[in-house]
Scaffold this motif. Structure first.
Motif: not given
Length: 483
Positions: A111, A135-136, A139, A188, A218, A346
């Protein structure tokens, strides 16, 4: 070292990545992209799945897993997931160089948001999606995700979680670790979904909304336009993303306390007060400075709020090229790069809690020297801070500084100015993305040699895992067989 349990858990993680690699195929079909895009993700998914299956064919009899194995698993998992996740970019031709693709994917999973792409708008939708989807995944941590979705990983993983979850301390929100992971991931994902919906309502196209929501969730910052968020030129979109970045930069345990109506736990959080204080104070200072030099008051407030939110949470989205800002405002942003977000979020950076304790330690030493007979103790979160904790934070900070200086010297071999070298290291080790100079918000990392790109890729992983797991991975004594 229990190598079999290490290989087994890595295999399970590769199997998860193989499944996730199938999602961009759906995106490729929806947008009717050339066949090579679907095939690139499918081929890598198959190979990754087969390797993962080979690693997990037999459950190890010895399942003992201690801190040493936890550090190794965490380090290798982030490196392997980044490596396998980068191959589709090479196969479909969007990023032909494996080194560049590895840099981009490492930046995604950690991230960070640093990029080697000169024109991100040339990427296919499936590549854009996978790039931001990392990223997700990264994160909340790839191993937190694994613990949330995989059965039979409870007893072995507390040391893994300690190695991966950012911050000076680690704690469970409920008794069972896997339940903690699932609760955190539900929070999240719900917050991510809400961010998507708000962006759509604000007028951002649906696909763009998913991409930017992944980046905000993220705290990564990958976008899909060369100017990041600036081309949308929308106050509402900037406010939504700015607030979202701040929320995702908070300790997720606080959201659990809100849901369970333990409001006192939230309101008495000292780290949260420090975090919001840094944001409000920095935004005010930059707004005043910009409004007296280069910006109107409203534009200064708009750009400073978004930039401060982006930098302190280590997201890296931008609406204005702060590389052109006056020095005072740049220095505030540079300082926020090191502070980072809250522990258990994150975000990256040193973490607000560590910075707060370091400041309190310095002030306490000043009082002790001024009043030698006075008994002064350090308190944080309404509790006395033990000497062991202070020593651990001080050791971490010293190690951080030593590594940082060494990296600046190495990167400085390929840059013409100190600002670029310093901010390139600061932006990667703190998982921010854009820096100043040749790596500013309207530039990228493409000018560096393959060696520096690989080095900075490992630096991003080191920063995400807070140094020790990567250092331990390269320690010869770690690989000795356990008695």
């Amino acid at each position: 070292m229990n190598k079999r349990i290490v290989a087994y858990i890595l295999g399970r993680l590769l199997q998860i990545e193989a499944i996730l690699l199938l999602i961009p195929i759906v995106i490729s079909i929806i947008y009717q992209e050339p066949l090579r895009y679907s095939l690139s993700f499918l081929l890598v998914a198959l190979v990754t799945g087969i390797i993962g299956h080979l690693f997990t064919k037999k459950m190890p009899k010895n399942r003992s897993l201690y801190a040493k194995e936890g550090f190794v698993i965490v380090s290798l998992s982030w490196i392997l997931l980044s490596l396998f996740g980068s191959i589709p970019f090479v196969l479909n031709g969007d990023i032909p160089s494996l080194v560049d693709a590895f840099f981009e994917t490492s930046s995604g999973f950690t991230t960070t948001g640093a990029s080697i792409l000169d024109n991100v708008e040339n990427l296919a939708h499936s590549s854009l999606f996978w790039r931001s989807f990392t990223h997700l995944i990264g994160g909340m941590g790839v191993l937190v995700f694994a613990l949330a979705v995989l059965p039979h990983m409870e007893s072995e993983t507390v040391h893994i979680m300690k190695a991966e979850v950012p911050g000076p301390t680690f704690g469970k929100i409920v008794a069972k670790l896997s339940n903690s992971a699932r609760i955190l991931y539900v929070i999240y994902l719900v917050m991510t979904a809400l961010t998507v919906l708000f962006l759509i309502f604000a007028g951002m196209p649906v696909f763009d909304s998913f991409i930017h929501a992944f980046g905000a969730a993220g705290t990564g910052g990958f976008g899909m336009k060369n100017g990041s968020v600036a081309p949308y030129d929308s106050v509402s979109i900037e406010i939504i993303l700015g607030v979202a970045m701040i929320l995702f930069g908070m300790n997720f345990n606080l959201y659990f306390f809100l849901i369970t109506k333990h409001f006192k736990e939230v309101f008495k959080s000292e780290e949260l007060r420090w975090y919001l204080g840094f944001i409000i104070g920095s935004t005010a200072l930059i707004t005043i400075h910009l409004s007296t030099t280069t910006h109107s008051i409203l534009q200064a407030l708009r750009d400073s709020f978004f930039s401060v939110s982006s930098i302190i949470t280590t997201t890296g989205f931008s609406t204005d090229n702060f590389d052109n800002w006056p020095l005072f405002s740049q220095m505030i942003l540079l300082g926020l790069m090191f502070v980072g977000a809250m522990a258990g979020s994150t975000g990256g950076g040193i973490k607000v809690s560590r910075v707060a304790i370091l400041i309190k330690t310095a002030l306490t030493e000043l009082k002790r020297n001024t009043y030698p007979n006075r008994i002064v103790s350090i308190r944080f979160e309404n509790k006395p801070v033990k000497g062991k904790m202070i020593q651990a934070i001080s050791n971490y900070f010293i190690l951080y500084v030593v590594i940082f200086v060494a990296l600046v010297l190495i990167v400085g071999l390929e840059t013409s100015d100190f600002t670029s070298a310093f901010s390139a290291v600061a932006a990667t080790i703190n998982n921010i993305g854009p820096g100043l100079g040749i790596v500013g918000p309207h530039a990228n990392y493409s000018l560096f040699s393959p060696f520096i790109k690989i080095l900075l890729s490992l630096v991003m992983i080191m920063g995400r895992l807070e140094i020790f797991p990567i250092l331990i991975l390269f320690s010869p004594g770690v690989w000795r067989r356990s008695a």
